[in-house]
Enzyme design. Structure first.
Site, PDB file in Angstrom:
ATOM      1  N   ASP A  84      -3.011 -36.413  10.009  1.00  0.00           N
ATOM      2  CA  ASP A  84      -2.796 -34.984   9.787  1.00  0.00           C
ATOM      3  C   ASP A  84      -1.477 -34.745   9.060  1.00  0.00           C
ATOM      4  O   ASP A  84      -1.385 -33.933   8.143  1.00  0.00           O
ATOM      5  CB  ASP A  84      -2.784 -34.231  11.112  1.00  0.00           C
ATOM      6  CG  ASP A  84      -4.129 -34.256  11.811  1.00  0.00           C
ATOM      7  OD1 ASP A  84      -4.912 -35.197  11.566  1.00  0.00           O
ATOM      8  OD2 ASP A  84      -4.399 -33.351  12.603  1.00  0.00           O
ATOM      9  N   CYS A 125      -3.258 -41.775  16.566  1.00  0.00           N
ATOM     10  CA  CYS A 125      -3.138 -40.466  15.906  1.00  0.00           C
ATOM     11  C   CYS A 125      -4.167 -39.482  16.453  1.00  0.00           C
ATOM     12  O   CYS A 125      -5.085 -39.840  17.195  1.00  0.00           O
ATOM     13  CB  CYS A 125      -3.236 -40.607  14.399  1.00  0.00           C
ATOM     14  SG  CYS A 125      -4.856 -41.103  13.797  1.00  0.00           S
ATOM     15  N   ASP A 126      -4.016 -38.240  16.035  1.00  0.00           N
ATOM     16  CA  ASP A 126      -4.654 -37.099  16.684  1.00  0.00           C
ATOM     17  C   ASP A 126      -6.150 -37.250  16.965  1.00  0.00           C
ATOM     18  O   ASP A 126      -6.626 -36.988  18.063  1.00  0.00           O
ATOM     19  CB  ASP A 126      -4.462 -35.842  15.829  1.00  0.00           C
ATOM     20  CG  ASP A 126      -3.010 -35.431  15.713  1.00  0.00           C
ATOM     21  OD1 ASP A 126      -2.142 -36.183  16.187  1.00  0.00           O
ATOM     22  OD2 ASP A 126      -2.742 -34.368  15.135  1.00  0.00           O
ATOM     23  N   LYS A 127      -6.933 -37.619  15.963  1.00  0.00           N
ATOM     24  CA  LYS A 127      -8.384 -37.615  16.129  1.00  0.00           C
ATOM     25  C   LYS A 127      -8.939 -38.916  16.672  1.00  0.00           C
ATOM     26  O   LYS A 127     -10.077 -38.972  17.125  1.00  0.00           O
ATOM     27  CB  LYS A 127      -9.074 -37.285  14.791  1.00  0.00           C
ATOM     28  CG  LYS A 127      -8.570 -36.005  14.134  1.00  0.00           C
ATOM     29  CD  LYS A 127      -8.583 -34.826  15.087  1.00  0.00           C
ATOM     30  CE  LYS A 127      -7.912 -33.607  14.492  1.00  0.00           C
ATOM     31  NZ  LYS A 127      -6.475 -33.794  14.226  1.00  0.00           N
ATOM     32  N   CYS A 197       3.438 -38.869  16.305  1.00  0.00           N
ATOM     33  CA  CYS A 197       4.439 -37.799  16.227  1.00  0.00           C
ATOM     34  C   CYS A 197       5.013 -37.465  17.598  1.00  0.00           C
ATOM     35  O   CYS A 197       4.284 -37.346  18.575  1.00  0.00           O
ATOM     36  CB  CYS A 197       3.834 -36.568  15.574  1.00  0.00           C
ATOM     37  SG  CYS A 197       3.282 -36.863  13.880  1.00  0.00           S
ATOM     38  N   GLU A 453      -5.671 -27.987   9.578  1.00  0.00           N
ATOM     39  CA  GLU A 453      -4.513 -27.478  10.300  1.00  0.00           C
ATOM     40  C   GLU A 453      -3.606 -26.717   9.340  1.00  0.00           C
ATOM     41  O   GLU A 453      -3.595 -26.976   8.145  1.00  0.00           O
ATOM     42  CB  GLU A 453      -3.727 -28.631  10.930  1.00  0.00           C
ATOM     43  CG  GLU A 453      -4.455 -29.276  12.093  1.00  0.00           C
ATOM     44  CD  GLU A 453      -3.654 -30.379  12.734  1.00  0.00           C
ATOM     45  OE1 GLU A 453      -2.589 -30.750  12.191  1.00  0.00           O
ATOM     46  OE2 GLU A 453      -4.093 -30.893  13.776  1.00  0.00           O
ATOM     47  N   SER A 479      -1.626 -27.554  13.893  1.00  0.00           N
ATOM     48  CA  SER A 479      -1.026 -28.772  14.417  1.00  0.00           C
ATOM     49  C   SER A 479      -0.441 -28.474  15.780  1.00  0.00           C
ATOM     50  O   SER A 479      -0.073 -27.334  16.093  1.00  0.00           O
ATOM     51  CB  SER A 479       0.088 -29.245  13.476  1.00  0.00           C
ATOM     52  OG  SER A 479       0.921 -30.174  14.114  1.00  0.00           O
TER      53      SER A 479
END
Length: 573
Positions: A84, A125-127, A197, A453, A479
């Protein structure tokens, strides 16, 4: 079946007829002894395009050592990941949420194809986190989900910084409030190494969720990516998955309705990302658990905000680790009656048993007079960070994150943009004024497609000094680093004829957080009349992965999941 711990893989490896399969596996180093053992899939999301997943190759080596030591044979495979942060504000960002479905599908497909007896999924990471969890729920074989860990904070002019600071610096620079040299210096130091992050953005939010819900072992996620202890945690994950196989402990025994309530409470208590709403709705669907968008508001109302984390607070994920870890957060929630401690975890312990040994490191939990993790009887705020609004602009709902300092009411004229790029230009060129309501539409799951995002825009608003006076609403998403009065996931989305499609420049929009309302000051007849005259936009992609996704994706209020039952023709999406 010669080995009871090979309930699936025996069909690949055992017997006369499987000689060709064994021959091919021996070509890459597997022995008869290896193939006689349980075969454990190691689903890796390593990729050389971001810091978040960059350490997962090394971590996978340790996981495989743990599997072998515990009597199994690991077989590693890879899937994709979209950053992202790297793609933010570009057409590439449309791939991010789409990747969640592809990650889930590819892990599920590989495990079904090779008939693994159990699986460890390495995520960062996010997904990758929800995508892998969705696959584990579908497969329902003994499984462990292991988070690669957070990045450490950078240091800029004597203070800790994260990628959020870089995004907001873009807005300050555009406003003439930051020099070229300072922006370059911040860019150079904000991300000092491997790891996801560093604030309670989506990756760390979902890592917290996975411990609270029980798919990750308690205490495994808090350890930063570059910490030397991470290797031992990887080896332990290999042992845990073998124990789960021996005990036939499957995700279906872990992913109960109460476990999802625990997960939502962990998001609310940590000021976590609004993306958790999408991901938990999607995971619940794959787990066969009844969960809806209103549950998030109900649970958040009764759960206090206990952890002082960026973007709304002061600290980062590494501070949580130093203060006592996610296990301490869960322990505080259990002690306060906000989490059900009787729920099962992947280790075979209950949630209460798994977090019982957590201890507060007082010297690290109080920094400059501020606490990282508060006790249940000393909350930062009496209610949690997730709010669900409904109204004539969002009949199916929309999502807002609050950290305790935001406005509870805003009324202002709509500034309407039909994509993110238009809105970003308006902010950086100084065309947005105090009191405005920015509306960014046609960025929803189908309309984007992919529900981008909006961190670039929201950070630019803050950087311009408008964070306390401008509101934003979108059928896209945010985000985890977004802060301010920013409402996302507006459903139904514009591309499918939601009321947001009827908005015109200057319409008066009202955000009433206490009443949980998002409305435009128009009567129903006017909205209906405008929608009758509205024309569906031409699909932006007529072939390929985005086209398929747009045709199959559900509303954000249902988790933006893909399914044949959602199928529409390209002309309809």
């Amino acid at each position: 079946m010669s080995n009871p711990l090979k309930p699936r893989s025996h069909a690949i490896t055992d017997g006369r007829d499987r000689a060709p399969a064994r021959s091919m596996l021996k070509a890459i180093g597997f022995t008869d002894s290896d193939l006689a053992k349980p075969i454990i899939g190691i689903a890796n999301t390593w990729i050389e395009t971001m810091p978040c997943n960059f350490n997962l190759r090394e971590l996978a080596v340790k996981v495989k050592e743990g599997v072998r030591a515990a009597g199994g044979t690991p077989m590693e495979f890879n899937t994709i990941a979209i950053s992202d942060g790297v793609t933010m504000g570009t057409e590439g960002m449309k791939a991010s949420l789409v990747s969640r479905e592809l990650i889930a599908d590819s892990i599920e497909l590989t495990c079904r194809g090779y008939m693994f007896d159990a699986v460890v999924a390495l995520v960062a990471c996010d997904k990758t986190i929800p995508g892998a969890a969705m696959a584990l729920a579908r497969l329902d074989i003994p499984s462990v989900l292991l988070y690669g860990g957070s990045i450490m904070p950078g240091r800029f002019h004597g203070v800790d910084v994260t990628i959020q600071d870089v995004f907001e610096a873009v807005g300050r620079h555009a406003a003439g409030k930051m020099s070229d040299a300072d922006l370059k210096e911040l860019e150079d130091v904000a991300c000092p190494g491997a790891g996801a992050c560093g604030g309670q953005y989506t990756a760390n939010t979902m890592a917290t969720v996975m411990e609270a819900i029980g798919l990750s072992s308690m205490g495994s996620a808090s350890t930063p990516a570059v910490d030397p202890a991470k290797g031992a945690i990887g080896m332990e994950a290999g042992r845990i998955v073998m124990d789960a196989l021996r005990n036939d402990l499957r995700p279906s025994k872990i992913l109960t309705r109460k476990a999802f309530e625990n997960a939502i409470a962990s998001v609310a208590a940590t000021g976590g990302s609004t993306n958790a709403v999408l991901h938990l709705l999607a995971l619940a669907r794959d787990a066969g658990v009844d969960l809806n968008i209103d549950d998030f508001d109900e649970i958040s109302r009764r759960t206090p905000l206990l952890v002082d984390l960026k973007p709304g607070g002061n600290f980062v994920a590494a501070d949580v680790y130093n203060a006592g870890g996610i296990q301490l957060i869960v322990k505080r929630l259990v002690e306060g009656g906000y989490c059900d401690g009787s729920q099962m975890t992947v280790t075979g312990q209950t949630v209460a048993e798994a977090c019982a040994s957590a201890t507060e490191v007082k010297s690290k939990n109080e920094v400059n007079g501020k606490k990282v993790i508060h006790a249940a009887d000393d909350p930062i705020k009496s209610t949690g960070g997730l709010v669900i609004l409904k109204g004539n602009l969002a009949p199916e709902g929309c999502v807002l994150k609050v950290a305790g300092h935001e406005r509870n009411y805003h009324k202002g004229p709509a500034r309407v943009f039909n994509n993110e790029e238009e809105s970003m230009h308006a902010v950086t060129e100084g065309r947005i004024q105090a009191g405005d309501v920015m509306v960014i539409r046609y960025e929803g799951p189908a309309g984007g497609p992919g529900m981008r995002e909006m961190l670039g825009v929201t950070a630019a608003i803050v950087g311009k000094g408008l964070g306390d006076s401008v509101a934003l609403m979108t059928d896209g998403r945010f985000s985890g680093a977004t802060r301010g009065l920013m409402v996302g996931h507006v459903a139904p989305e514009a591309a499918r004829g939601g009321p947001i499609a009827a908005l015109e420049e200057g319409d008066i929009i009202v955000f009433d957080i206490e009443k949980r309302r998002l409305d435009v000051e128009l009567d129903d007849a006017t909205i209906k009349q405008r929608l009758v005259a509205w024309k569906k936009p031409v699909p932006r992609y007529k072939s390929g992965v985005f086209s398929k996704y747009a045709a199959l994706v559900s509303s954000a209020a249902q988790g933006a999941v893909t399914s044949a039952e959602n199928a529409v023709t390209p002309a309809e999406n």
